[in-house]
Design a protein around this motif. Structure first.
Motif, PDB file in Angstrom:
ATOM      1  N   ASN A 109       0.843  -1.196   0.000  1.00  0.00           N
ATOM      2  CA  ASN A 109       0.000   0.000   0.000  1.00  0.00           C
ATOM      3  C   ASN A 109       0.878   1.247   0.000  1.00  0.00           C
ATOM      4  O   ASN A 109       1.897   1.299   0.656  1.00  0.00           O
ATOM      5  CB  ASN A 109      -0.902   0.024   1.237  1.00  0.00           C
ATOM      6  CG  ASN A 109      -1.888  -1.103   1.235  1.00  0.00           C
ATOM      7  OD1 ASN A 109      -2.371  -1.505   0.180  1.00  0.00           O
ATOM      8  ND2 ASN A 109      -2.197  -1.623   2.403  1.00  0.00           N
ATOM      9  N   ARG A 110       0.424   2.266  -0.707  1.00  0.00           N
ATOM     10  CA  ARG A 110       1.190   3.512  -0.762  1.00  0.00           C
ATOM     11  C   ARG A 110       0.467   4.578   0.057  1.00  0.00           C
ATOM     12  O   ARG A 110      -0.741   4.749  -0.065  1.00  0.00           O
ATOM     13  CB  ARG A 110       1.379   3.969  -2.196  1.00  0.00           C
ATOM     14  CG  ARG A 110       2.336   3.072  -2.936  1.00  0.00           C
ATOM     15  CD  ARG A 110       2.649   3.590  -4.309  1.00  0.00           C
ATOM     16  NE  ARG A 110       3.669   2.738  -4.895  1.00  0.00           N
ATOM     17  CZ  ARG A 110       4.770   3.197  -5.427  1.00  0.00           C
ATOM     18  NH1 ARG A 110       4.998   4.478  -5.475  1.00  0.00           N
ATOM     19  NH2 ARG A 110       5.649   2.367  -5.938  1.00  0.00           N
ATOM     20  N   ILE A 111       1.253   5.272   0.872  1.00  0.00           N
ATOM     21  CA  ILE A 111       0.712   6.328   1.729  1.00  0.00           C
ATOM     22  C   ILE A 111       1.550   7.572   1.501  1.00  0.00           C
ATOM     23  O   ILE A 111       2.779   7.498   1.469  1.00  0.00           O
ATOM     24  CB  ILE A 111       0.814   5.926   3.220  1.00  0.00           C
ATOM     25  CG1 ILE A 111       0.083   4.626   3.485  1.00  0.00           C
ATOM     26  CG2 ILE A 111       0.289   7.032   4.117  1.00  0.00           C
ATOM     27  CD1 ILE A 111       0.325   4.085   4.891  1.00  0.00           C
ATOM     28  N   SER A 112       0.883   8.710   1.365  1.00  0.00           N
ATOM     29  CA  SER A 112       1.636   9.963   1.265  1.00  0.00           C
ATOM     30  C   SER A 112       1.673  10.610   2.647  1.00  0.00           C
ATOM     31  O   SER A 112       0.655  10.674   3.335  1.00  0.00           O
ATOM     32  CB  SER A 112       1.013  10.899   0.230  1.00  0.00           C
ATOM     33  OG  SER A 112      -0.291  11.243   0.592  1.00  0.00           O
ATOM     34  N   ILE A 113       2.831  11.065   3.029  1.00  0.00           N
ATOM     35  CA  ILE A 113       2.995  11.688   4.348  1.00  0.00           C
ATOM     36  C   ILE A 113       3.786  12.983   4.201  1.00  0.00           C
ATOM     37  O   ILE A 113       4.447  13.207   3.194  1.00  0.00           O
ATOM     38  CB  ILE A 113       3.720  10.753   5.336  1.00  0.00           C
ATOM     39  CG1 ILE A 113       5.108  10.395   4.817  1.00  0.00           C
ATOM     40  CG2 ILE A 113       2.922   9.514   5.614  1.00  0.00           C
ATOM     41  CD1 ILE A 113       5.975   9.728   5.837  1.00  0.00           C
ATOM     42  N   ARG A 114       3.688  13.809   5.191  1.00  0.00           N
ATOM     43  CA  ARG A 114       4.436  15.066   5.230  1.00  0.00           C
ATOM     44  C   ARG A 114       5.809  14.828   5.842  1.00  0.00           C
ATOM     45  O   ARG A 114       6.014  13.895   6.613  1.00  0.00           O
ATOM     46  CB  ARG A 114       3.703  16.116   6.070  1.00  0.00           C
ATOM     47  CG  ARG A 114       2.349  16.460   5.566  1.00  0.00           C
ATOM     48  CD  ARG A 114       2.476  17.481   4.492  1.00  0.00           C
ATOM     49  NE  ARG A 114       1.139  17.790   3.988  1.00  0.00           N
ATOM     50  CZ  ARG A 114       0.923  18.630   3.043  1.00  0.00           C
ATOM     51  NH1 ARG A 114       1.922  19.267   2.502  1.00  0.00           N
ATOM     52  NH2 ARG A 114      -0.280  18.848   2.616  1.00  0.00           N
ATOM     53  N   LYS A 115       6.715  15.707   5.529  1.00  0.00           N
ATOM     54  CA  LYS A 115       8.081  15.588   6.023  1.00  0.00           C
ATOM     55  C   LYS A 115       8.136  15.659   7.554  1.00  0.00           C
ATOM     56  O   LYS A 115       8.876  14.924   8.192  1.00  0.00           O
ATOM     57  CB  LYS A 115       8.927  16.710   5.411  1.00  0.00           C
ATOM     58  CG  LYS A 115      10.381  16.654   5.722  1.00  0.00           C
ATOM     59  CD  LYS A 115      11.093  17.786   4.991  1.00  0.00           C
ATOM     60  CE  LYS A 115      12.571  17.691   5.123  1.00  0.00           C
ATOM     61  NZ  LYS A 115      13.256  18.736   4.356  1.00  0.00           N
ATOM     62  N   TRP A 116       7.335  16.529   8.160  1.00  0.00           N
ATOM     63  CA  TRP A 116       7.366  16.705   9.608  1.00  0.00           C
ATOM     64  C   TRP A 116       6.837  15.479  10.350  1.00  0.00           C
ATOM     65  O   TRP A 116       7.071  15.337  11.551  1.00  0.00           O
ATOM     66  CB  TRP A 116       6.603  17.954  10.046  1.00  0.00           C
ATOM     67  CG  TRP A 116       5.156  17.993   9.612  1.00  0.00           C
ATOM     68  CD1 TRP A 116       4.657  18.614   8.523  1.00  0.00           C
ATOM     69  CD2 TRP A 116       4.046  17.382  10.270  1.00  0.00           C
ATOM     70  NE1 TRP A 116       3.301  18.422   8.445  1.00  0.00           N
ATOM     71  CE2 TRP A 116       2.897  17.673   9.516  1.00  0.00           C
ATOM     72  CE3 TRP A 116       3.893  16.621  11.425  1.00  0.00           C
ATOM     73  CZ2 TRP A 116       1.634  17.228   9.876  1.00  0.00           C
ATOM     74  CZ3 TRP A 116       2.632  16.185  11.780  1.00  0.00           C
ATOM     75  CH2 TRP A 116       1.529  16.490  11.010  1.00  0.00           C
ATOM     76  N   ALA A 117       6.120  14.573   9.638  1.00  0.00           N
ATOM     77  CA  ALA A 117       5.550  13.387  10.280  1.00  0.00           C
ATOM     78  C   ALA A 117       6.543  12.241  10.394  1.00  0.00           C
ATOM     79  O   ALA A 117       6.234  11.216  10.976  1.00  0.00           O
ATOM     80  CB  ALA A 117       4.311  12.927   9.517  1.00  0.00           C
ATOM     81  N   ILE A 118       7.733  12.392   9.861  1.00  0.00           N
ATOM     82  CA  ILE A 118       8.740  11.324   9.948  1.00  0.00           C
ATOM     83  C   ILE A 118       9.450  11.429  11.288  1.00  0.00           C
ATOM     84  O   ILE A 118       9.981  12.477  11.653  1.00  0.00           O
ATOM     85  CB  ILE A 118       9.747  11.447   8.790  1.00  0.00           C
ATOM     86  CG1 ILE A 118       9.012  11.283   7.459  1.00  0.00           C
ATOM     87  CG2 ILE A 118      10.853  10.410   8.935  1.00  0.00           C
ATOM     88  CD1 ILE A 118       9.874  11.574   6.249  1.00  0.00           C
ATOM     89  N   GLN A 119       9.435  10.319  12.020  1.00  0.00           N
ATOM     90  CA  GLN A 119      10.077  10.300  13.330  1.00  0.00           C
ATOM     91  C   GLN A 119      11.540   9.921  13.233  1.00  0.00           C
ATOM     92  O   GLN A 119      12.388  10.574  13.808  1.00  0.00           O
ATOM     93  CB  GLN A 119       9.358   9.329  14.271  1.00  0.00           C
ATOM     94  CG  GLN A 119       9.959   9.298  15.655  1.00  0.00           C
ATOM     95  CD  GLN A 119       9.147   8.411  16.582  1.00  0.00           C
ATOM     96  OE1 GLN A 119       8.038   8.005  16.260  1.00  0.00           O
ATOM     97  NE2 GLN A 119       9.697   8.148  17.725  1.00  0.00           N
ATOM     98  N   ASN A 120      11.834   8.834  12.527  1.00  0.00           N
ATOM     99  CA  ASN A 120      13.235   8.448  12.368  1.00  0.00           C
ATOM    100  C   ASN A 120      13.431   7.673  11.089  1.00  0.00           C
ATOM    101  O   ASN A 120      12.507   7.192  10.466  1.00  0.00           O
ATOM    102  CB  ASN A 120      13.748   7.666  13.590  1.00  0.00           C
ATOM    103  CG  ASN A 120      12.995   6.381  13.832  1.00  0.00           C
ATOM    104  OD1 ASN A 120      12.222   5.940  13.000  1.00  0.00           O
ATOM    105  ND2 ASN A 120      13.219   5.798  14.977  1.00  0.00           N
ATOM    106  N   LYS A 121      14.682   7.565  10.741  1.00  0.00           N
ATOM    107  CA  LYS A 121      15.094   6.840   9.548  1.00  0.00           C
ATOM    108  C   LYS A 121      15.764   5.562  10.023  1.00  0.00           C
ATOM    109  O   LYS A 121      16.751   5.605  10.753  1.00  0.00           O
ATOM    110  CB  LYS A 121      16.070   7.717   8.749  1.00  0.00           C
ATOM    111  CG  LYS A 121      16.585   7.124   7.495  1.00  0.00           C
ATOM    112  CD  LYS A 121      17.361   8.186   6.736  1.00  0.00           C
ATOM    113  CE  LYS A 121      18.682   7.659   6.309  1.00  0.00           C
ATOM    114  NZ  LYS A 121      19.473   8.622   5.578  1.00  0.00           N
ATOM    115  N   ASP A 122      15.208   4.410   9.615  1.00  0.00           N
ATOM    116  CA  ASP A 122      15.717   3.130  10.092  1.00  0.00           C
ATOM    117  C   ASP A 122      16.900   2.637   9.265  1.00  0.00           C
ATOM    118  O   ASP A 122      17.721   1.877   9.745  1.00  0.00           O
ATOM    119  CB  ASP A 122      14.609   2.071  10.084  1.00  0.00           C
ATOM    120  CG  ASP A 122      13.446   2.503  10.990  1.00  0.00           C
ATOM    121  OD1 ASP A 122      13.707   3.193  11.987  1.00  0.00           O
ATOM    122  OD2 ASP A 122      12.291   2.141  10.686  1.00  0.00           O
ATOM    123  N   THR A 123      16.995   3.069   8.012  1.00  0.00           N
ATOM    124  CA  THR A 123      18.085   2.668   7.148  1.00  0.00           C
ATOM    125  C   THR A 123      19.197   3.690   7.249  1.00  0.00           C
ATOM    126  O   THR A 123      18.943   4.895   7.169  1.00  0.00           O
ATOM    127  CB  THR A 123      17.635   2.586   5.680  1.00  0.00           C
ATOM    128  OG1 THR A 123      16.388   1.911   5.618  1.00  0.00           O
ATOM    129  CG2 THR A 123      18.644   1.858   4.837  1.00  0.00           C
TER     130      THR A 123
END
Length: 126
Positions: A109-123
């Protein structure tokens, strides 16, 4: 005899008044320093509290914001991210600087999100 005693008392009173005036003059000489010390002891705790707030609250928060901004700017296609809501997915498309489309779940499934909604980068990209 009484007259000499009165004269002696008057002289004693004059000496006492003179020494009191000298003491007052010496206090006036110290007065600017006393007021400076008084002002310093009044405002020094306030200054110490402001400095402590800066070093223990404001500075670490700004450092954390810089690190988060650096992490957000380093996100590339193919990175695994986690949103504030706990959704984990892989970045598949970046539109503008604000919207990321991520692929999540077994159904892709594809979801569009805003930049401010990203908590962390796992990679970790190199």
């Amino acid at each position: 005899m009484i007259m000499s005693k009165i004269n002696g008392l008057l002289m004693l009173a004059a000496d006492a008044a003179g020494s009191a005036a000298d003491a007052a003059d010496s206090l006036q000489d110290v007065s600017p320093y006393a007021s400076l010390i008084s002002a310093l002891t009044t405002f020094l705790p306030l200054v110490i509290i402001v400095v402590a707030f800066y070093f223990f609250l404001i500075r670490p928060q700004k450092k954390q914001e810089k690190e988060k901004q650096k992490m957000l700017n380093s996100i590339e296609i193919g990175d695994t991210i986690t949103t504030i809501g706990g959704i984990t997915g892989i970045v598949r498309q970046i539109k503008d600087d604000e919207i990321y489309i991520i692929e999540t779940g077994a159904d892709k499934n594809r979801i569009s999100i805003r930049k401010w909604a990203i908590q962390n980068k796992d990679t970790i990209s190199e």
